[in-house]
Design an enzyme around this catalytic site. Structure first.
Site, PDB file in Angstrom:
ATOM      1  N   HIS A 134       0.872  -1.111  -0.016  1.00 57.66           N
ATOM      2  CA  HIS A 134      -0.049   0.103  -0.158  1.00 57.66           C
ATOM      3  C   HIS A 134       0.832   1.340   0.103  1.00 57.66           C
ATOM      4  O   HIS A 134       1.012   2.080   0.912  1.00 57.66           O
ATOM      5  CB  HIS A 134      -0.782  -0.242   1.221  1.00 57.66           C
ATOM      6  CG  HIS A 134      -2.138   0.924   0.928  1.00 57.66           C
ATOM      7  ND1 HIS A 134      -3.367   0.370   1.208  1.00 57.66           N
ATOM      8  CD2 HIS A 134      -2.453   2.079   0.720  1.00 57.66           C
ATOM      9  CE1 HIS A 134      -4.261   1.301   1.061  1.00 57.66           C
ATOM     10  NE2 HIS A 134      -3.718   2.371   0.907  1.00 57.66           N
ATOM     11  N   ASN A 178      -2.343  -2.453  -3.758  1.00 59.27           N
ATOM     12  CA  ASN A 178      -3.459  -1.482  -3.527  1.00 59.27           C
ATOM     13  C   ASN A 178      -3.321  -0.313  -4.633  1.00 59.27           C
ATOM     14  O   ASN A 178      -2.409   0.292  -4.582  1.00 59.27           O
ATOM     15  CB  ASN A 178      -3.246  -0.884  -2.232  1.00 59.27           C
ATOM     16  CG  ASN A 178      -4.222   0.119  -2.001  1.00 59.27           C
ATOM     17  OD1 ASN A 178      -5.624  -0.319  -2.054  1.00 59.27           O
ATOM     18  ND2 ASN A 178      -4.171   1.622  -2.171  1.00 59.27           N
ATOM     19  N   GLU A 179      -4.264  -0.237  -5.565  1.00 63.23           N
ATOM     20  CA  GLU A 179      -4.340   0.942  -6.389  1.00 63.23           C
ATOM     21  C   GLU A 179      -3.053   1.191  -7.112  1.00 63.23           C
ATOM     22  O   GLU A 179      -2.599   2.196  -6.981  1.00 63.23           O
ATOM     23  CB  GLU A 179      -4.955   2.096  -5.587  1.00 63.23           C
ATOM     24  CG  GLU A 179      -6.280   1.924  -4.724  1.00 63.23           C
ATOM     25  CD  GLU A 179      -6.823   3.174  -4.223  1.00 63.23           C
ATOM     26  OE1 GLU A 179      -6.386   4.371  -4.355  1.00 63.23           O
ATOM     27  OE2 GLU A 179      -7.989   3.200  -3.948  1.00 63.23           O
ATOM     28  N   TYR A 303     -14.835   5.379  -4.851  1.00 65.79           N
ATOM     29  CA  TYR A 303     -15.133   6.467  -4.244  1.00 65.79           C
ATOM     30  C   TYR A 303     -16.041   7.502  -5.037  1.00 65.79           C
ATOM     31  O   TYR A 303     -16.948   8.069  -4.466  1.00 65.79           O
ATOM     32  CB  TYR A 303     -13.763   7.534  -3.732  1.00 65.79           C
ATOM     33  CG  TYR A 303     -13.077   6.656  -2.720  1.00 65.79           C
ATOM     34  CD1 TYR A 303     -13.231   6.756  -1.414  1.00 65.79           C
ATOM     35  CD2 TYR A 303     -12.001   5.671  -3.064  1.00 65.79           C
ATOM     36  CE1 TYR A 303     -12.575   6.286  -0.275  1.00 65.79           C
ATOM     37  CE2 TYR A 303     -11.341   5.136  -1.891  1.00 65.79           C
ATOM     38  CZ  TYR A 303     -11.660   5.444  -0.857  1.00 65.79           C
ATOM     39  OH  TYR A 303     -11.064   4.731   0.225  1.00 65.79           O
ATOM     40  N   GLU A 367     -12.354  -0.915  -0.399  1.00 62.72           N
ATOM     41  CA  GLU A 367     -12.412   0.394   0.120  1.00 62.72           C
ATOM     42  C   GLU A 367     -13.568   1.345  -0.356  1.00 62.72           C
ATOM     43  O   GLU A 367     -13.967   1.118  -1.524  1.00 62.72           O
ATOM     44  CB  GLU A 367     -11.321   1.319  -0.019  1.00 62.72           C
ATOM     45  CG  GLU A 367     -10.000   0.881   0.541  1.00 62.72           C
ATOM     46  CD  GLU A 367      -8.732   1.802   0.069  1.00 62.72           C
ATOM     47  OE1 GLU A 367      -9.018   3.240  -0.294  1.00 62.72           O
ATOM     48  OE2 GLU A 367      -7.526   1.252   0.092  1.00 62.72           O
ATOM     49  N   TRP A 413     -13.396   2.308   4.085  1.00 62.19           N
ATOM     50  CA  TRP A 413     -12.412   3.088   4.563  1.00 62.19           C
ATOM     51  C   TRP A 413     -12.805   4.370   5.298  1.00 62.19           C
ATOM     52  O   TRP A 413     -13.586   5.150   4.778  1.00 62.19           O
ATOM     53  CB  TRP A 413     -11.776   3.582   3.312  1.00 62.19           C
ATOM     54  CG  TRP A 413     -10.469   4.271   3.440  1.00 62.19           C
ATOM     55  CD1 TRP A 413     -10.427   5.785   3.574  1.00 62.19           C
ATOM     56  CD2 TRP A 413      -9.385   3.717   3.660  1.00 62.19           C
ATOM     57  NE1 TRP A 413      -9.204   5.849   4.027  1.00 62.19           N
ATOM     58  CE2 TRP A 413      -8.384   4.670   4.104  1.00 62.19           C
ATOM     59  CE3 TRP A 413      -8.680   2.345   3.515  1.00 62.19           C
ATOM     60  CZ2 TRP A 413      -6.973   4.644   4.410  1.00 62.19           C
ATOM     61  CZ3 TRP A 413      -7.445   2.157   3.876  1.00 62.19           C
ATOM     62  CH2 TRP A 413      -6.481   3.126   4.108  1.00 62.19           C
ATOM     63  N   GLU A 420      -3.836  11.132   5.675  1.00 67.33           N
ATOM     64  CA  GLU A 420      -4.429  10.900   4.265  1.00 67.33           C
ATOM     65  C   GLU A 420      -3.541  11.321   3.263  1.00 67.33           C
ATOM     66  O   GLU A 420      -3.644  12.479   2.412  1.00 67.33           O
ATOM     67  CB  GLU A 420      -5.921  11.581   4.195  1.00 67.33           C
ATOM     68  CG  GLU A 420      -6.526  11.544   2.914  1.00 67.33           C
ATOM     69  CD  GLU A 420      -6.552  10.221   2.222  1.00 67.33           C
ATOM     70  OE1 GLU A 420      -6.714   9.283   2.636  1.00 67.33           O
ATOM     71  OE2 GLU A 420      -6.367  10.328   0.981  1.00 67.33           O
TER      72      GLU A 420
END
Ligand code: FCB
Length: 459
Positions: A134, A178-179, A303, A367, A413, A420
């Site tokens: 991550h 992750n992403e 998101y 998430e 999440w 952040e």
């Protein structure tokens, strides 16, 4: 996480919207965002330690040095998860704790921490879901080119095997990356995230080496007998009237990762359009076979959608190399503290599309959540905006299941307010409030609401 699509998830007479039996409810975090203890027990520096110390890169110069001090407070945090009734907890392993140089033998004290955490979780009845990467690449690997260097992919697979050797007897579910979109295009193409490099061509090289690292890690984990393996992508439906603009951004956000992993090929239109930035010579024979080994689940981070419009003369958005002439208008809808539009239907669209275009891979939302400007008052945080965001997205997820999407679980999440990334501690995503001065944890209204959702398996 076994169930058939026929199981009932109907709106019952009671008015309760129920999820399939066995649906997994949980929460997610990431190492650099919560652990702190940045110099303890032999941890080496990561690209986020370096980046957060580079003036002007992170809001107010915040760093992850202390964060939520989860490294020391994990028993309390696991107790909180137990209080909320969570089934699963997704956390990431800090590579620089395990291999401070990014290579070579493991640092046992780093592994010990995750060993204790996994035992604590099992002792509380919470299933661990491990993310191997991550974003906190060991700095010494970045010094040799980071994800623009093919060797990093090989180092990643070695690291994956080390972690599995220690935790594999107690961890069944693994996600590699992750992403990777963020690692590649925020990290190397636009400089918004660590390591802060900003050349479009590097974004594509990093994409390929991240995916190769994923494939090599899948091979290593399979060979070691890992239970269930997946990858987490941040995906977004692309909205707008101009089909070409939407397809270009969809290619750079979604298909450039989905197609190689799930179909064994890069999308031809993306390859061609990126030709001004790279000749793709980093793709070697056999790479796509490695990248496309079967995965057992696809982690979806959602998101908000992207809205695009054709606007001649518009400069490229640096996170989407080659997006000249495309504007990103702000739809007239409510927004979170990040400025992100609240559009839950996008989650239904996304899950249904994934099931249609990439059938056969079970999905899990790894998430979903929102930042709001929370206020702690008399021991409570009345975060009605977050409750409404989560409620809307759970309804959207439920609608996708009804439309046939093979969705197995939902991880909010985040468990805790945390670091952040470029926004530092300024943006709060937790269902649990963290007072950074005292490290006090206070479950927000959304946590109490979520506890009831989990208990009822529905809304
Ligand atoms: C995702 C990241 C996660 C968190 C959320 C808000 O892109 O994976 O670490 O920062 O966004």
């Amino acid at each position: 996480m076994t169930m058939s699509a026929e199981q009932s998830y109907v709106l019952e007479d009671s008015g309760v919207l129920r999820f399939p039996e066995g649906f997994v409810w949980g929460a997610a975090t990431a190492a650099y965002q919560i652990e702190g203890a940045a110099r303890e027990d032999g941890r080496g520096p990561s690209i986020w330690d370096t980046f957060s110390r580079t003036p002007g890169k992170v809001h107010a110069g915040h760093t992850g040095d202390v964060a939520c001090d989860h490294y020391h407070r994990y028993p309390d945090d696991v107790r909180l998860m137990g209080d909320l009734g969570l089934h699963a907890y997704r956390f990431s392993i800090s590579w620089p704790r395990i291999q401070p140089d990014g290579t070579g033998p493991a640092n046992p004290r780093g592994l010990d921490f995750y060993d204790r955490l996994v035992d604590e979780l099992h002792g509380t009845g919470v299933t661990p879901i491990v993310t191997l990467y991550h974003w906190d690449l060991p700095q010494p690997l970045e010094d040799r080119g980071g994800w623009t260097n093919r060797e990093t992919a090989e180092r990643f697979a070695e690291y994956a095997a080390i972690v599995h050797a220690r935790l594999g007897d107690r961890v069944e579910t693994w996600t590699t990356l992750n992403e990777p979109w963020c690692s590649a295009f925020l990290g190397y193409a636009s400089g918004i995230h660590a390591p802060g490099r900003s050349e479009p061509g590097l974004g594509f090289a990093a994409t390929h080496h991240l995916l190769l690292g994923h494939g090599l890690a899948v091979k290593a984990l399979r060979a070691a007998g890992a239970g269930r393996i997946g990858i987490t992508l941040n995906l977004a439906p692309v909205l707008g009237d101009d089909a070409e603009a939407a397809s270009i951004v969809d290619g750079l956000q979604n298909r450039i990762f989905l197609d190689p992993v799930l179909r064994g090929e890069y999308p031809a239109d993306v390859v061609e359009r990126a030709g001004r930035f790279t000749d793709w010579s980093f793709v070697e024979d056999g790479d796509l076979e490695i990248i496309s080994q079967p995965v057992d689940l696809l982690g979806v981070n959602y998101y908000h959608p992207q809205t695009v419009a054709a606007r001649p003369g518009e400069p490229a958005n640096p996170v989407y190399p080659g997006s000249e002439g495309i504007a990103f208008p702000r739809p007239d809808v409510p927004r979170t503290a990040m400025g992100w539009p609240v559009q839950p239907f996008g989650l239904t669209d996304l899950l249904v599309r994934l099931s249609r275009d990439y059938p056969g891979t079970p999905l899990i939302i790894t998430e979903n959540g929102a930042a709001f400007d929370d206020v702690l008052e008399d021991g409570r945080v009345h975060d009605a905006g977050r409750v409404s965001y989560l409620d809307g997205h759970l309804r959207a997820a439920h609608a996708a299941i009804e439309a046939g999407a093979d969705l197995r679980g939902y991880l909010v999440w985040s468990l805790l307010d945390n670091f952040e990334w470029a926004e530092g501690y300024d943006k709060r995503f937790g269902v649990v409030h963290v007072d950074y001065a005292t490290q006090n944890r206070t479950p927000k209204d959304s946590a109490l609401w979520y506890r009831d959702v989990v208990r009822r398996n529905g809304l």
